[in-house]
Design an enzyme around this catalytic site. Structure first.
Site, mmCIF file in Angstrom:
data_model
loop_
_atom_site.group_PDB
_atom_site.id
_atom_site.type_symbol
_atom_site.label_atom_id
_atom_site.label_comp_id
_atom_site.label_asym_id
_atom_site.label_seq_id
_atom_site.Cartn_x
_atom_site.Cartn_y
_atom_site.Cartn_z
ATOM 1 N N ARG A 14 7.154 -14.460 -21.076
ATOM 2 C CA ARG A 14 7.762 -15.480 -21.935
ATOM 3 C C ARG A 14 9.274 -15.343 -21.851
ATOM 4 N NH1 ARG A 14 4.720 -14.832 -27.586
ATOM 5 N NH2 ARG A 14 5.506 -12.719 -27.282
ATOM 6 N N ASP A 60 2.957 -18.888 -21.765
ATOM 7 C CA ASP A 60 2.564 -18.407 -23.082
ATOM 8 C C ASP A 60 1.042 -18.547 -23.123
ATOM 9 O OD1 ASP A 60 1.830 -18.210 -25.777
ATOM 10 O OD2 ASP A 60 3.820 -18.894 -26.425
ATOM 11 N N TYR A 93 -6.925 -7.146 -34.848
ATOM 12 C CA TYR A 93 -6.712 -6.589 -33.500
ATOM 13 C C TYR A 93 -8.001 -5.991 -32.935
ATOM 14 C CZ TYR A 93 -4.413 -3.745 -29.875
ATOM 15 O OH TYR A 93 -4.034 -3.150 -28.684
ATOM 16 N N LYS A 135 -10.210 -7.162 -29.656
ATOM 17 C CA LYS A 135 -10.381 -6.266 -28.504
ATOM 18 C C LYS A 135 -11.854 -5.945 -28.226
ATOM 19 C CE LYS A 135 -6.078 -5.811 -27.308
ATOM 20 N NZ LYS A 135 -5.615 -6.342 -26.019
HETATM 21 P P1 NDP Z 1 3.973 -4.600 -25.465
HETATM 22 O O1 NDP Z 1 4.132 -5.062 -26.868
HETATM 23 O O2 NDP Z 1 4.911 -3.608 -24.887
HETATM 24 O O3 NDP Z 1 3.906 -5.887 -24.469
HETATM 25 C C1 NDP Z 1 3.063 -6.950 -24.758
HETATM 26 C C2 NDP Z 1 3.155 -7.948 -23.629
HETATM 27 O O4 NDP Z 1 2.337 -9.074 -23.946
HETATM 28 C C3 NDP Z 1 4.569 -8.463 -23.413
HETATM 29 O O5 NDP Z 1 4.789 -8.689 -22.056
HETATM 30 C C4 NDP Z 1 4.526 -9.775 -24.185
HETATM 31 O O6 NDP Z 1 5.465 -10.722 -23.738
HETATM 32 C C5 NDP Z 1 3.126 -10.242 -23.848
HETATM 33 N N1 NDP Z 1 2.697 -11.288 -24.753
HETATM 34 C C6 NDP Z 1 2.466 -11.209 -26.089
HETATM 35 N N2 NDP Z 1 2.106 -12.413 -26.567
HETATM 36 C C7 NDP Z 1 2.103 -13.266 -25.526
HETATM 37 C C8 NDP Z 1 1.826 -14.647 -25.367
HETATM 38 N N3 NDP Z 1 1.465 -15.424 -26.403
HETATM 39 N N4 NDP Z 1 1.917 -15.202 -24.136
HETATM 40 C C9 NDP Z 1 2.280 -14.453 -23.087
HETATM 41 N N5 NDP Z 1 2.580 -13.148 -23.150
HETATM 42 C C10 NDP Z 1 2.490 -12.563 -24.363
HETATM 43 O O7 NDP Z 1 2.489 -4.092 -25.399
HETATM 44 P P2 NDP Z 1 1.772 -3.015 -24.468
HETATM 45 O O8 NDP Z 1 2.335 -3.013 -23.111
HETATM 46 O O9 NDP Z 1 1.696 -1.770 -25.238
HETATM 47 O O10 NDP Z 1 0.313 -3.657 -24.466
HETATM 48 C C11 NDP Z 1 -0.217 -4.376 -23.368
HETATM 49 C C12 NDP Z 1 -1.704 -4.573 -23.637
HETATM 50 O O11 NDP Z 1 -2.330 -3.296 -23.793
HETATM 51 C C13 NDP Z 1 -1.992 -5.352 -24.920
HETATM 52 O O12 NDP Z 1 -3.094 -6.192 -24.730
HETATM 53 C C14 NDP Z 1 -2.325 -4.254 -25.916
HETATM 54 O O13 NDP Z 1 -3.141 -4.721 -26.939
HETATM 55 C C15 NDP Z 1 -3.033 -3.259 -25.019
HETATM 56 N N6 NDP Z 1 -3.052 -1.898 -25.541
HETATM 57 C C16 NDP Z 1 -1.901 -1.197 -25.766
HETATM 58 C C17 NDP Z 1 -1.979 0.107 -26.240
HETATM 59 C C18 NDP Z 1 -0.772 0.946 -26.492
HETATM 60 O O14 NDP Z 1 -0.953 2.069 -26.983
HETATM 61 N N7 NDP Z 1 0.433 0.519 -26.171
HETATM 62 C C19 NDP Z 1 -3.258 0.730 -26.524
HETATM 63 C C20 NDP Z 1 -4.395 -0.079 -26.238
HETATM 64 C C21 NDP Z 1 -4.271 -1.341 -25.763
HETATM 65 P P3 NDP Z 1 6.921 -10.843 -24.479
HETATM 66 O O15 NDP Z 1 7.784 -9.758 -23.897
HETATM 67 O O16 NDP Z 1 7.358 -12.195 -24.117
HETATM 68 O O17 NDP Z 1 6.667 -10.651 -25.948
#
Ligand code: NDP
Length: 239
Positions: A39, A53, A145, A149
């Site tokens: 985004r 998005d 959440y 998941k």
């Molecule tokens: P971050 O918050 O660091 O990154 C989230 C990413 O998702 C960003 O690139 C964000 O884009 C994108 N995103 C969120 N909403 C949208 C949307 N509506 N459209 C497009 N892109 C979107 O999260 P993580 O890297 O930690 O998490 C990545 C995945 O791993 C997620 O699904 C999370 O639930 C899962 N996860 C993470 C864990 C953790 O400990 N970190 C544990 C277990 C699962 P933008 O930068 O534009 O906001």
């Protein structure tokens, strides 16, 4: 012996930071053609960044159109984009609930549905959904959440049954606590408390998640579908 994997066109959603960024990096390192959706910002070096998005079907479709024009049909899709809006059940608004479902679950649906078109035509596809340990373990303050998941498991398993005969696999990766912006938001005391319950006694890295995702997309994992692969230091044992 590991066989060298066939170069593929890969699309990772939310590849501008965190786990998605590391996944995109790993696919580039393995010699694939890689696009990420963002985004804002952009994916790692060597990737094509497209704006999307996942809450907006038209924007997802446009992103796929662009990737297909630039890199060819998407053969591997990683539905990684996700959000949290934590709140105890009694105080959680309906908007907090539906916003998380719309991004994490319906967002994955929009992305995978669009990807499946080309995969069916090609009679090849690898779908990887990024879930979470809390999907099956549960977590106070995260009914939205964890519901989003755990739903990804039924989603992947239904795809496996629907599309398995077309050489399309669908698997779930369930990370535990991984060092990213998402976990950095947690209060320090809570982080220390969580660490105590992880058998590996540490948080994981985004690179450790990326390795599992890339392996599921590889030629070596052709007979694995409908699986839930934990990358959680043992936190969720019993899934
Ligand atoms: P971050 O918050 O660091 O990154 C989230 C990413 O998702 C960003 O690139 C964000 O884009 C994108 N995103 C969120 N909403 C949208 C949307 N509506 N459209 C497009 N892109 C979107 O999260 P993580 O890297 O930690 O998490 C990545 C995945 O791993 C997620 O699904 C999370 O639930 C899962 N996860 C993470 C864990 C953790 O400990 N970190 C544990 C277990 C699962 P933008 O930068 O534009 O906001």
């Amino acid at each position: 012996m590991t066989t060298p994997t066939t170069p593929r066109t890969v699309l990772v959603t939310g590849g501008n930071r965190g786990i998605g960024y590391a996944i995109a990096q790993e696919f580039v390192a393995q010699g694939h053609r890689v696009a990420v959706t963002a985004r804002s910002g952009s994916g790692p070096e060597g990737t094509l960044t497209v704006v999307a998005d996942v809450t907006d079907g038209a924007s997802v479709d446009a992103a796929f159109d662009e990737v297909e024009r630039e890199l060819g049909p998407v053969e591997v899709v990683v539905a990684n984009a996700g959000i949290t809006r934590d709140m105890l059940l009694l105080r959680m608004s309906e908007d907090d609930f539906t916003a998380v479902i719309d991004t994490n679950l319906t967002g994955s649906f929009r992305v995978v549905k669009r990807a499946s078109k080309g995969m069916l035509k090609a009679r090849f596809g690898r779908i990887v959904l990024i879930s979470s340990v809390v999907g099956l373990y549960g977590s106070p303050g995260q009914v939205n959440y964890s519901a989003s998941k755990s739903a990804l498991v039924g989603f992947a398993r239904s795809i496996s049954r629907e599309l398995g005969a077309r050489n399309i696999t669908a698997n779930v990766v369930a990370p535990g606590f991984i060092e990213t912006d998402m976990t950095a938001e947690l209060p320090e005391a809570q982080q220390a408390e969580y660490k105590k319950s992880i058998p590996a006694a540490r948080y994981g890295t985004a690179e450790e998640v990326a390795k599992a995702v890339a392996w599921l997309a590889s030629d070596d994992a052709a007979y694995i579908t409908g699986a839930v692969i934990p990358v959680d230091g043992g936190l969720g044992m019993g899934h």
